[in-house]
Design an enzyme around this catalytic site. Structure first.
Site, short mmCIF file in Angstrom:
data_model
loop_
_atom_site.label_atom_id
_atom_site.label_comp_id
_atom_site.label_asym_id
_atom_site.label_seq_id
_atom_site.Cartn_x
_atom_site.Cartn_y
_atom_site.Cartn_z
N HIS A 1 32.60 90.35 30.92
CA HIS A 1 33.21 90.01 32.24
C HIS A 1 32.36 90.42 33.55
O HIS A 1 32.36 89.91 34.59
CB HIS A 1 34.68 90.03 32.29
CG HIS A 1 35.21 91.38 33.09
ND1 HIS A 1 35.75 92.36 32.03
CD2 HIS A 1 35.40 91.90 33.92
CE1 HIS A 1 36.30 93.31 32.87
NE2 HIS A 1 35.85 93.09 33.99
N ASP B 1 34.79 92.44 24.67
CA ASP B 1 34.21 92.44 26.14
C ASP B 1 33.20 93.36 26.47
O ASP B 1 33.23 94.15 27.14
CB ASP B 1 35.42 92.63 27.15
CG ASP B 1 35.41 92.03 28.53
OD1 ASP B 1 34.04 91.89 28.88
OD2 ASP B 1 36.19 92.33 29.27
N SER C 1 35.74 98.93 35.00
CA SER C 1 35.19 97.92 33.87
C SER C 1 33.69 98.33 33.69
O SER C 1 32.97 98.43 34.35
CB SER C 1 35.34 96.65 34.41
OG SER C 1 36.70 95.96 34.07
N1 ARG Z 1 41.38 92.43 33.94
C1 ARG Z 1 40.30 92.60 34.06
C2 ARG Z 1 39.80 93.54 35.43
O1 ARG Z 1 40.56 93.43 36.27
C3 ARG Z 1 39.30 91.33 34.14
C4 ARG Z 1 39.27 90.72 32.53
C5 ARG Z 1 38.27 89.58 32.94
N2 ARG Z 1 38.87 88.62 31.89
C6 ARG Z 1 39.75 87.47 32.33
N3 ARG Z 1 40.14 86.73 31.19
N4 ARG Z 1 39.94 87.04 33.28
O2 ARG Z 1 38.66 93.11 35.90
N1 ASP Z 2 39.32 94.95 34.81
C1 ASP Z 2 39.06 95.97 35.83
C2 ASP Z 2 37.64 96.07 36.13
O1 ASP Z 2 36.91 94.98 36.09
C3 ASP Z 2 39.73 97.12 35.14
C4 ASP Z 2 40.89 97.51 35.55
O2 ASP Z 2 41.48 96.98 36.87
O3 ASP Z 2 41.47 98.27 35.00
O4 ASP Z 2 37.36 96.82 36.70
#
Ligand code: ARG
Ligand code: ASP
Length: 684
Positions: free
Chosen positions: A84, A204, A620
């Site tokens: 991502h 990921d 991330s």
């Molecule tokens: N929750 C993850 C973070 O805040 C992002 C993951 C991205 N994947 C998705 N299915 N949107 O960035």
């Molecule tokens: N998914 C988040 C990021 O892109 C990580 C988090 O918020 O824990 O940095």
């Protein structure tokens, strides 16, 4: 004064009684945590984590783009981050004929690695406490200028609301190339449904390589550039992790607010998040309904839906978490105790009142700013009108403006659906009018809406007449456009909002100025607390251990997931759960090669794990390291119910989510067929 601050700081940093695993520590000061880290399973030294004199782990960690982390895994600049985090780059390099998002991408040789224009990777050269220099009168700008002399990029960042200033010096590399990415059916497996959720089964990750000039220094893209030779890269461990194992995360968390007062938490939990959630729920419903009707729209709006839903889900978890923890009440009690102590100290006695008064003064305006951007600001053609109007006011002639506007029109229209936007506009304008405090909707705009006979009729008029959804228009047509006129009517509001633009409510200067002495006072008063500076996209260390948690009464969630769960979720009819056929085949034959291992007596491949590390957005892509400093995973998420850790960390429930490095290697090797990449890694 400065002596006193430093004394308070060193007292605070010497205290070891942090709540278990809470904290994001500055690497250059990690010495104060080493004893605690070693008692929890870390086997190395503070010098191994950060050193100015010799290569250390910090040389293997990078800021990837503007908001993710990455890590070197070879002596030739090979870099791992999340799928991502690489998503934008992968999309940018894709076309209908070469759809790397769907099919994945694997460079078969160095020549095939794809340059990503605009992508940069920053490596920290050193960090330095410049608090005393600034206190002695040196200007941060001069300190930065001096540090940038030999081609570095530097900035001075404040810690503890300005009680400490640190200089950060980076090397910024701009020749970064895509080496590999799994198909989205692995890299984004589970899509938005599984996002922020445990158990998780997402691979990921993506793979890049940093290139440098012949002197190994940053250089613009060139054919002659060579793979960058980092001072340090991580050894990869395939021994895996088990519940209770020490883990450390080294990366760039973006923003936390651990020290704000009860007023600020109450605003987030009871006002801001609920408003944003309610508005996004409506947008997401509209988009999802249109996506379900039409496969083309599903693809068109995939990325928009993902990013709207990402924060939407996070905020819901944050509200739940803050309420469950009773953070507002706890903070009030803490503030009462502080007030009793501060009462006899004139320099601090007024602080809570001053902070409270500052919030009272700026909160209404900040709320309007948030409402504005989440409601009318969410109408795509409206924000298009705004940005074109900005260009209109900058460029000289009609022809020039039309060139500039029409040049970007195809990329705006590519993923645009006027039907969705019209429905969103109706809802968002209605919400905006209703939620705005009395008398705050600009009169001219309110009149325009009622002249047309209400919101729906007004929106009908906008969309029936706008030229901004067409491929071409003239400057005169632009000037007469109803959406452009709407933007003009709301422009005064937008200008007003610029005054409260800040990362969060507490960062508005009128509030923030009181936090500087308040933070100092807290450190002087609460000597048993282990203070760490709020995240601000500077390099940090978090440590904890692999751990499951009680998800609900009587329902314990174990900390590791495996390929069995991927196959259980397999559903060819649901885009996000459509497992690649080759993976199904391998599972059927249990043909995992060297990557198979026994979990609960079953031959399988580990996929993800959770741990107690204190992380935030920006972490991330961060390396997850074991007690020996070897790479065991790549961090990519948290569970949504633990996202209140940005304001209060709860060791019982807060979990970060990582992809197991063995799944990464398995996918590179067996799905990507790119085993040659493994040869340049140090795998143990
Ligand atoms: N929750 C993850 C973070 O805040 C992002 C993951 C991205 N994947 C998705 N299915 N949107 O960035
Ligand atoms: N998914 C988040 C990021 O892109 C990580 C988090 O918020 O824990 O940095």
């Amino acid at each position: 004064m400065i002596k006193k601050v430093l004394l308070a700081l060193s007292l605070a940093l010497a205290a070891v009684s942090a709540h278990a695993d809470e904290g994001m520590w500055l690497p250059s000061l990690i010495g104060s945590r080493i004893k605690d880290m070693r008692s929890k399973g870390f086997r190395l030294t503070a010098e191994d984590i950060y050193s100015v004199n010799k290569a250390s782990m910090k040389d293997a960690v990078v800021l990837f783009g503007g908001g993710c982390t990455g890590e070197f895994v070879s002596a030739e600049g090979l870099l791992l981050t999340n799928h991502h985090c690489g998503y934008g780059s992968i999309q940018q390099l894709s076309s209908v004929e070469r759809d790397y998002l769907s099919d994945g991408f694997w460079a078969s040789s160095r020549e095939d690695e794809l340059p990503v224009p605009g992508l940069s990777v920053s490596i920290l050269v050193r960090m330095e406490d410049v608090t005393e220099r600034v206190a002695a009168g040196e200007k941060p700008a001069d300190i930065v200028a001096a540090a940038e002399k030999d081609g570095h990029k530097a900035d001075v960042q404040q810690m503890y609301y300005g009680n400490q200033q640190f200089l950060f010096v980076y090397d910024v590399f701009r020749d970064v190339r895509l080496v590999g990415a799994p198909p989205s059916s692995i890299g984004k497996f589970g899509g938005d449904t599984d996002n922020w959720v445990w158990p998780r089964h997402t691979g990921d990750f993506s793979v890049f390589r940093v290139y440098a000039g012949a002197d190994n220094r940053p250089a613009g893209y060139s054919n002659d550039n060579r793979p960058y030779r980092p001072k340090r890269h991580f050894t990869v461990s395939t021994r895996g992790v088990e519940e209770g194992d020490f883990t450390m995360i080294y990366g760039f968390p973006g923003s936390t607010q651990e020290y704000v007062t009860s007023d600020a938490v109450e605003y987030v939990a009871e006002v801001s998040d609920p408003m944003k959630i309610a508005l996004r729920t409506q947008r997401l419903d509209i988009i999802a309904a249109a996506q379900a009707e039409d496969a083309a729209v599903r693809i068109q709006y995939a990325s928009k839906h993902a990013s709207i839903a990402n924060a939407w889900k996070k905020w819901q978890g944050e509200v739940l978490g803050l309420r469950r923890l009773g953070t507002v009440g706890k903070k009030r009690a803490y503030e009462r105790r502080f007030a009793a102590w501060a009462a006899s100290r004139p320099e601090y006695a007024h602080l809570l009142d001053s902070i409270h008064a500052a919030y009272e003064a700026v909160r209404p305006e900040y709320y309007i700013a948030e409402l504005y951007s989440e409601s009318v600001g969410a109408i795509e053609v409206f924000s298009r009108a705004q940005s074109l109007a900005d260009i209109r006011s900058r460029v000289a002639g009609d022809a020039q403006f039309a060139d500039a506007a029409l040049g970007t029109q195809p990329s705006f229209l590519k993923d645009y659906n006027a039907g969705i936007d019209r429905a969103v506009a109706s809802r968002m304008i209605a919400e905006f009018m209703q939620r705005m405090p009395a008398g705050e909707v600009p009169a001219e705009f309110a009149a325009a809406v009622s002249e047309r006979g209400g919101v729906d009729a007004y929106v009908g008029y906008l969309f029936d007449n706008t030229v901004l959804t067409r491929e071409t228009f003239t400057a005169a047509e632009f000037d007469a456009d109803p959406v452009v006129r709407m933007a003009a009517m709301l422009a005064p509001l937008r200008t007003r909002m610029a005054a409260v633009r800040a990362r969060n409510l507490s960062d508005i200067p009128e509030v923030r100025r009181w936090y500087t002495p308040y933070m100092r006072a807290l450190m002087e008063w609460d000597t048993g607390r282990a203070f760490f500076p709020d995240a601000n996209l500077t390099l940090r260390v978090a440590y904890g251990s692999v751990a499951g948690y009680e998800y609900a009464d009587g329902e314990y969630h174990r900390p590791v997931s495996t390929l069995e769960g991927v196959i259980e979720k397999d559903n060819p009819d649901i885009y996000d759960y459509d497992v690649p056929q080759c993976l199904r085949d391998m599972h059927a034959a249990q043909d995992y090669g060297r990557w198979g291992c026994d979990v609960d007596g079953r031959r399988t491949v580990p996929v993800c794990f959770i741990a107690t590390n204190h992380t935030s957005g920006g972490n991330s892509g961060s390396p997850v390291l074991n007690g020996r400093g070897e790479l065991v995973g790549i961090n990519f998420d948290r569970t949504w119910r633990s996202t209140m850790s940005d304001m209060e960390f709860d060791p019982a429930i807060c979990r970060n989510i990582a992809v197991d490095i063995r799944y990464v290697l398995f996918v590179i090797d067996r799905i990507g067929g790119a085993s040659y990449l493994l040869e340049e890694m140090d795998i143990r």
